[in-house]
Motif scaffolding. Structure first.
Motif, short mmCIF file in Angstrom:
data_model
loop_
_atom_site.label_atom_id
_atom_site.label_comp_id
_atom_site.label_asym_id
_atom_site.label_seq_id
_atom_site.Cartn_x
_atom_site.Cartn_y
_atom_site.Cartn_z
N MET A 1 -1.83 1.18 -9.47
CA MET A 1 -1.03 0.19 -8.75
C MET A 1 -1.78 -1.14 -8.79
N THR A 2 -1.06 -2.19 -9.11
CA THR A 2 -1.68 -3.51 -9.15
C THR A 2 -1.86 -4.05 -7.73
N ASP A 3 -2.71 -5.07 -7.60
CA ASP A 3 -2.88 -5.71 -6.29
C ASP A 3 -1.55 -6.26 -5.79
N ARG A 4 -0.77 -6.82 -6.71
CA ARG A 4 0.52 -7.40 -6.34
C ARG A 4 1.45 -6.32 -5.78
N GLN A 5 1.53 -5.17 -6.44
CA GLN A 5 2.40 -4.10 -5.97
C GLN A 5 1.90 -3.54 -4.64
N TYR A 6 0.59 -3.47 -4.49
CA TYR A 6 0.00 -3.02 -3.23
C TYR A 6 0.45 -3.93 -2.07
N ILE A 7 0.43 -5.25 -2.31
CA ILE A 7 0.85 -6.21 -1.28
C ILE A 7 2.34 -6.05 -0.99
N VAL A 8 3.16 -5.93 -2.01
CA VAL A 8 4.61 -5.77 -1.81
C VAL A 8 4.89 -4.48 -1.03
N ASN A 9 4.20 -3.41 -1.35
CA ASN A 9 4.38 -2.15 -0.61
C ASN A 9 3.99 -2.33 0.86
N ALA A 10 2.86 -3.00 1.10
CA ALA A 10 2.43 -3.26 2.48
C ALA A 10 3.44 -4.15 3.19
N LEU A 11 4.00 -5.11 2.47
CA LEU A 11 5.02 -6.00 3.04
C LEU A 11 6.27 -5.21 3.41
N GLU A 12 6.70 -4.30 2.55
CA GLU A 12 7.87 -3.47 2.85
C GLU A 12 7.64 -2.63 4.10
N THR A 13 6.46 -2.04 4.21
CA THR A 13 6.13 -1.23 5.38
C THR A 13 6.12 -2.07 6.65
N ALA A 14 5.47 -3.23 6.57
CA ALA A 14 5.38 -4.11 7.74
C ALA A 14 6.76 -4.63 8.13
N LEU A 15 7.56 -5.01 7.15
CA LEU A 15 8.92 -5.49 7.44
C LEU A 15 9.77 -4.39 8.07
N SER A 16 9.63 -3.16 7.57
CA SER A 16 10.38 -2.04 8.15
C SER A 16 10.03 -1.86 9.62
N VAL A 71 9.79 -13.27 -1.16
CA VAL A 71 8.80 -12.20 -1.31
C VAL A 71 7.73 -12.63 -2.31
N GLY A 72 8.14 -13.25 -3.40
CA GLY A 72 7.20 -13.70 -4.43
C GLY A 72 6.22 -14.74 -3.93
N THR A 73 6.72 -15.76 -3.23
CA THR A 73 5.81 -16.81 -2.74
C THR A 73 4.90 -16.27 -1.66
N PHE A 74 5.41 -15.35 -0.83
CA PHE A 74 4.58 -14.77 0.21
C PHE A 74 3.50 -13.87 -0.40
N THR A 75 3.87 -13.10 -1.41
CA THR A 75 2.89 -12.24 -2.10
C THR A 75 1.80 -13.11 -2.73
N ASP A 76 2.19 -14.21 -3.37
CA ASP A 76 1.20 -15.14 -3.94
C ASP A 76 0.28 -15.68 -2.85
N PHE A 77 0.86 -16.03 -1.70
CA PHE A 77 0.07 -16.54 -0.57
C PHE A 77 -0.95 -15.50 -0.12
N VAL A 78 -0.52 -14.25 0.03
CA VAL A 78 -1.42 -13.19 0.48
C VAL A 78 -2.54 -12.98 -0.54
N LEU A 79 -2.16 -12.93 -1.82
CA LEU A 79 -3.17 -12.73 -2.85
C LEU A 79 -4.17 -13.90 -2.88
N ALA A 80 -3.68 -15.11 -2.74
CA ALA A 80 -4.57 -16.28 -2.72
C ALA A 80 -5.46 -16.27 -1.49
#
Length: 89
Positions: A1-16, A71-80
């Protein structure tokens, strides 16, 4: 799993958790405010949930509304913020 996918998965869980409904399969172009109907309160709840789940540390003074457009801009923000933004983003 890439760092990006890890963040998106965490985002989905948190949003849920924050929205109290199942959120899955988020694409980069999903708009957090317009499509998922977040507001400033739910955005703060989301950030707090991510602080716990992925140890995200955010300085409120550095927040920019543009980072929360999708989701994309937020994921970029988290990664940065975590110092992990790569050339593939």
């Amino acid at each position: 799993m890439t760092d990006r996918q890890y963040i998106v998965n965490a985002l989905e869980t948190a949003l849920s958790d924050v929205l109290e409904r199942e959120i899955a399969g988020l694409a980069d172009d999903v708009r957090l405010f317009d499509d998922l109907h977040l507001d400033s309160t739910t955005m703060l709840e989301l950030l707090m949930a991510l602080e716990d789940s992925i140890e995200l540390v955010v300085d409120p003074e550095t927040l920019d509304i543009e980072d929360f457009a999708s989701v994309g801009t937020f994921t970029d923000f988290v990664l940065a913020t975590r110092g992990e933004l790569s050339a593939t983003a």
